[in-house]
Structures are given as structure tokens and as C-alpha cells.
Design a protein around this motif. Sequence first.
Motif, PDB file in Angstrom:
ATOM      1  N   ILE A   1      46.614  43.188   5.507  1.00 30.22           N
ATOM      2  CA  ILE A   1      47.215  44.469   5.894  1.00 30.22           C
ATOM      3  C   ILE A   1      46.347  45.061   6.998  1.00 30.22           C
ATOM      4  O   ILE A   1      45.155  45.339   6.787  1.00 30.22           O
ATOM      5  CB  ILE A   1      47.305  45.439   4.702  1.00 30.22           C
ATOM      6  CG1 ILE A   1      48.061  44.786   3.537  1.00 30.22           C
ATOM      7  CG2 ILE A   1      47.968  46.744   5.138  1.00 30.22           C
ATOM      8  CD1 ILE A   1      49.502  44.441   3.834  1.00 30.22           C
TER       9      ILE A   1
ATOM     10  N   SER B   1      49.496  50.372   1.060  1.00 30.32           N
ATOM     11  CA  SER B   1      50.139  49.095   1.392  1.00 30.32           C
ATOM     12  C   SER B   1      49.436  47.922   0.723  1.00 30.32           C
ATOM     13  O   SER B   1      50.081  46.995   0.214  1.00 30.32           O
ATOM     14  CB  SER B   1      50.162  48.884   2.910  1.00 30.32           C
ATOM     15  OG  SER B   1      51.116  49.715   3.512  1.00 30.32           O
TER      16      SER B   1
ATOM     17  N   ALA C   1      51.049  45.435  -2.053  1.00 34.68           N
ATOM     18  CA  ALA C   1      51.083  43.976  -1.899  1.00 34.68           C
ATOM     19  C   ALA C   1      50.532  43.294  -3.149  1.00 34.68           C
ATOM     20  O   ALA C   1      51.076  42.292  -3.621  1.00 34.68           O
ATOM     21  CB  ALA C   1      50.292  43.559  -0.662  1.00 34.68           C
TER      22      ALA C   1
ATOM     23  N   GLY D   1      50.950  42.363   7.321  1.00 34.19           N
ATOM     24  CA  GLY D   1      51.626  43.637   7.515  1.00 34.19           C
ATOM     25  C   GLY D   1      50.796  44.466   8.471  1.00 34.19           C
ATOM     26  O   GLY D   1      49.588  44.611   8.270  1.00 34.19           O
TER      27      GLY D   1
ATOM     28  N   VAL E   1      55.222  41.628   9.070  1.00 32.66           N
ATOM     29  CA  VAL E   1      55.987  42.823   8.736  1.00 32.66           C
ATOM     30  C   VAL E   1      55.408  43.937   9.588  1.00 32.66           C
ATOM     31  O   VAL E   1      54.192  44.202   9.534  1.00 32.66           O
ATOM     32  CB  VAL E   1      55.893  43.184   7.246  1.00 32.66           C
ATOM     33  CG1 VAL E   1      56.755  44.415   6.950  1.00 32.66           C
ATOM     34  CG2 VAL E   1      56.322  42.016   6.376  1.00 32.66           C
TER      35      VAL E   1
ATOM     36  N   ASP F   1      55.427  47.927  10.873  1.00 29.28           N
ATOM     37  CA  ASP F   1      55.824  49.250  10.413  1.00 29.28           C
ATOM     38  C   ASP F   1      55.123  50.328  11.228  1.00 29.28           C
ATOM     39  O   ASP F   1      54.160  50.054  11.953  1.00 29.28           O
ATOM     40  CB  ASP F   1      55.475  49.388   8.921  1.00 29.28           C
ATOM     41  CG  ASP F   1      56.040  50.646   8.275  1.00 29.28           C
ATOM     42  OD1 ASP F   1      57.084  51.121   8.747  1.00 29.28           O
ATOM     43  OD2 ASP F   1      55.443  51.140   7.313  1.00 29.28           O
TER      44      ASP F   1
ATOM     45  N   THR G   1      60.352  47.647   9.738  1.00 30.49           N
ATOM     46  CA  THR G   1      60.751  48.610   8.706  1.00 30.49           C
ATOM     47  C   THR G   1      60.700  50.043   9.250  1.00 30.49           C
ATOM     48  O   THR G   1      59.892  50.867   8.805  1.00 30.49           O
ATOM     49  CB  THR G   1      59.841  48.485   7.464  1.00 30.49           C
ATOM     50  OG1 THR G   1      58.480  48.682   7.853  1.00 30.49           O
ATOM     51  CG2 THR G   1      59.991  47.127   6.812  1.00 30.49           C
TER      52      THR G   1
ATOM     53  N   MET H   1      56.390  48.517   2.913  1.00 28.12           N
ATOM     54  CA  MET H   1      55.843  47.481   3.801  1.00 28.12           C
ATOM     55  C   MET H   1      54.933  46.531   3.032  1.00 28.12           C
ATOM     56  O   MET H   1      55.006  45.304   3.190  1.00 28.12           O
ATOM     57  CB  MET H   1      55.074  48.130   4.951  1.00 28.12           C
ATOM     58  CG  MET H   1      54.641  47.134   6.024  1.00 28.12           C
ATOM     59  SD  MET H   1      52.999  46.479   5.713  1.00 28.12           S
ATOM     60  CE  MET H   1      52.034  47.458   6.823  1.00 28.12           C
TER      61      MET H   1
ATOM     62  N   ALA I   1      55.569  42.517   2.620  1.00 22.93           N
ATOM     63  CA  ALA I   1      54.528  41.593   3.089  1.00 22.93           C
ATOM     64  C   ALA I   1      54.005  40.749   1.930  1.00 22.93           C
ATOM     65  O   ALA I   1      53.754  39.545   2.081  1.00 22.93           O
ATOM     66  CB  ALA I   1      53.388  42.382   3.733  1.00 22.93           C
TER      67      ALA I   1
ATOM     68  N   SER J   1      62.747  40.860   2.214  1.00 21.47           N
ATOM     69  CA  SER J   1      63.184  42.198   2.627  1.00 21.47           C
ATOM     70  C   SER J   1      64.194  42.762   1.639  1.00 21.47           C
ATOM     71  O   SER J   1      64.065  43.901   1.170  1.00 21.47           O
ATOM     72  CB  SER J   1      63.791  42.142   4.029  1.00 21.47           C
ATOM     73  OG  SER J   1      62.858  41.659   4.967  1.00 21.47           O
TER      74      SER J   1
END
Length: 517
Positions: free
Chosen positions: A253, A267, A271, A322, A349, A351, A375, A444, A448, A461
Motif C-alpha cells: 500500500i 487501507s 487488505a 494499492g 489499484v 485511488d 476507484t 481500496m 488490493a 472489484s
Amino acid sequence: MKILSKEQIYEGDKLTAQRQNISSTELMERAGTQIFNWMHMRMQGAQVPIHVFCGIGNNGGDGLVLARHLVNHGYNVHTYVVNYSDKRSKDFLVNYDRIKQVTKEWPTLMACEEDFPTITPEAIIVDAVFGIGLNRPIADWVKKLFQHFRASKAFTLAIDIPSGLQTDSVPESENDVVWAGYTLSFQSPKLIFFLPETSKYSVQWEVLDIGIDLEYIYKLNTEAELIGKQEVLPIYKPRKRFSHKGSFGHALIVGGSYGKIGSVTLSSKAALVSGVGLVSAYVPKCGYVPLQVALPEAMVITDENEKFISNISFDITPSAIGVGIGIGTQDETLLAFENFLKENKAPLVVDADALNLLSKKTELLALLPKGTVLTPHPKELERLIGEWKDDFDKLNKTKAFSKKHEVIVVVKGANTITVFQDKYYVNTTGNPGLATAGTGDVLMGIIAGLITQGYEPLSASVFGVYLHGKAADIILEDFGYQSMIASYVIDAVAEAYIDLFKQPEQPQVSEAEQEES
């Protein structure tokens, strides 16, 4: 559940009549009877006034079938024909003759505002004026009839679709449409039930099965699909007994800046609870201590810059990345993001500010790997695809963007819609409690995390959006809309997984009822 287009519904009606060897009139009888059964089960003979307003096409024919059954079962029903044209459908005429055979109170013909009946607030209005085939301007007096419905404050039940709405466009004025408390949609929901500008015309909806040919529906390729538990269950990947953390990938991330380290924490934790084996967070130096304290399960890699990311460099091989939450849009960060995209080979991913960086320098879109997931919230989406005139224009532009750049776009909203190529996946979970800071960061992280575990980006998704919304639904009773925060949603993801395999509760049956049966 497939969301059929207007043309597919017409074709389904036609094929059903052919394959089941029934007439269109018999199919109409089936539809109208299903509406009656729905009402009768709930009303049980209650004598409130029921005003059934029928157009002169097939939707009006459905209304006449309903009215006839209501009359036959002794309900306090008043039937009206909204006479907006001199043309009648064949099946309407058949059922107009049939209702005249069961009551001396023939349907009242309405042709102007002076014909409007008095409707009391405790009454029920059944809207069967226009169906999905509306293709003409609505007369002013009919628009005033719709306003008369609304002004009465009576409960309004729409048949198939609220009159005045079309399946593929937004009405010019909200006064041109029936505002329904409930809509009974034949065989399939309508896409308009899930769009911000048109969902308000039906507070609730339900699909009535009218026996459209199952083989036809099974083989049908629809533009939109409604996503619920039954649609995500086949996506779920069960774990094998001898799995270990290496079996479920390593998520990275990337994000954060001074004062915005919380987004990366959310995030990264999301995950982890989605099921990844390992999570590393890449942050500026100011994020090291907060992350190590707040999330001991995550590993932390830092940029040399103290307050924001100026270089994205790491010596791990992540399964998915992500990027973007809390990252900022400084020139140094933009350059770091560009260099990262040039070197990156992992699924992405994207965002938040990473989306804004893409909007700022659109040539970077060409560097995104195929199947990258974006996203955006509405304003971020607008920066990517440009302004739109209405919700359908927004979806069309998002679809074109997805096809051009070969990316998946998660259009966040009350009914989040995942767009990929020519397809829309409309989510059914979630509630207004998600309208709070950090829930996008959580989404997100979940997506991810799913990609990290080996889910294809599109499946991740669709599944991730469902889990995210379901977690919010699970905690709604405890926290309500106002007090829900992103951390609570993360904590409920485990229950969202467990809920996938829960069977619906069976109604309790008393001993007396068992003996009777």
C-alpha cells in the motif's frame, strides 16, 4: 441477477409466448395475476380505497387484469382509463371487455384535469399508465395527474416502472414522473432503480417472476448485472488446509503524507482482513512510528522524504499494489508516481490523489497495466472522464474510458457500479453510513488485498465492493448511519465473509400449525 434492457424484455415476452404456446393476452393475465397475488397477500381483504389508473397500452392492460381480480375478491377498487390517445393495444382491449363483465362500475374514462378523482391519503394508487415502451411526449394534463398522485400523499404502487420514466434516460422534469413508494418490476429490475437521478422515483422495488422463458434468460448477455450474495459466492476462493501466509500474497500500500497517515493505516488493515498473507506500507518518514504502533501486523517501508512521497523505491516483489491514498499532488510526488508507473509490473489499484495525478497528467494513463482498478469518488471521476449531463451519460463516458485504457472503474455511490468494457456490475450492499472519511481507503485496501490473493482484478472489484457494503450493513444496527466510521467497517469484514455461507432463517412454526399441516 441480470438486468434486462427494454429490447431484451420485449424479445423475452415474444419468445416465451412462442415456446410456451401461449398468447400475449395469456402472458398479460399471468403478469396481472402476479400483481394481484402480491397485493392480496399483504392486504388480506382490507377495505381501503384502491385507485387503479390504467393507460391504453399493455401496462394499462396489466392494470385492468389487476383491477378485475380485485373486484372479484371484494376489494374497494376504482378503475380509471387515462385516455391520452385514440390508439389501444390489442391486449388492453381484451381486458377492457373482461372487466366490464365482472362489474357494473365500468372504468372511468379520463381525458382532462376535470376528470381527476379525489384521492385521500389513506388510499392506495396503482400506477399502470405507461410502461417501458413510452415513446411519446406526455400530455400536460397527464403530467398534472402524476402531480395529483403525489399531492394526495397516498401510497403509490407502480407496475413495472413508474410512469413517465424510460429505461435509458433521465426525465427532463421530476414533475413528469410518478413518484412511487413501491415498484413491482416484471422478471428483472431496471437500471434506473440504481442511479442517483432516477432511483428517487421508486423508494422500494421488487421483481415479480412472470414466467419468462428461463433458457432465454440464462443465455442472455446483458449490459448490466445486479450483484448480491448469489452472484459473489461463485467468486469466493476457499482456503486449503495446508496453506500458509505465502499462499496469499504480499500486498503493498503506497500513500500518505504529513497528517494523512491514517489513510494508509486503514487501507493496510483492510487488505489484511481481506485475507492477504503479508502487507507492507510505503510511506514518508513521518508515517513510520504511527503505522508501527497502530498496525503491528504490517511492515513499513519509508521514503527518504519526511513529509511526503518523493520517490517510490522498494526491494520487495508485491503481488499487487494499492496506490494513492493521502499521497498528495506535489510536483515531486507526481514525478515519483510517473517513474513508479514506468517500472511497475504488478497489478494496480489506484485511488484518491493518484487518480488526481492521472487527471493532471493524462499521458500517464498509458502506463497503467491492463486490468488496473480505479476507484474514484464522483469528483475524481469527473476529472478523469469530463463533465456529464446525466447519469446515463456518466456511465457511457465511463464505459468509453474503460475500453480506451483497458481499466476497471469502480464508480462509487449508493449503488456502486463497477464498469469494465461494455459491462456494468451494480452492487446491492451498503448504506449511507459509508458516507464518512476513510471508507474509500478501506475499499481500496480490500480490492488490493483480493487481487493479492489471486483473484482476477474484475472479480476482486465486484467481490470487494460487495464485502465492503455488506460489512457496513452488518454494523448498521449497532452504529446507525451517523456514527459509523471506517474502522468499524474493517472490523466487520470478517462477519461479511461468514455471512456468505449463512442460510436464511426459517420462519418459526407453532405446534398447532405443524399438526394442521
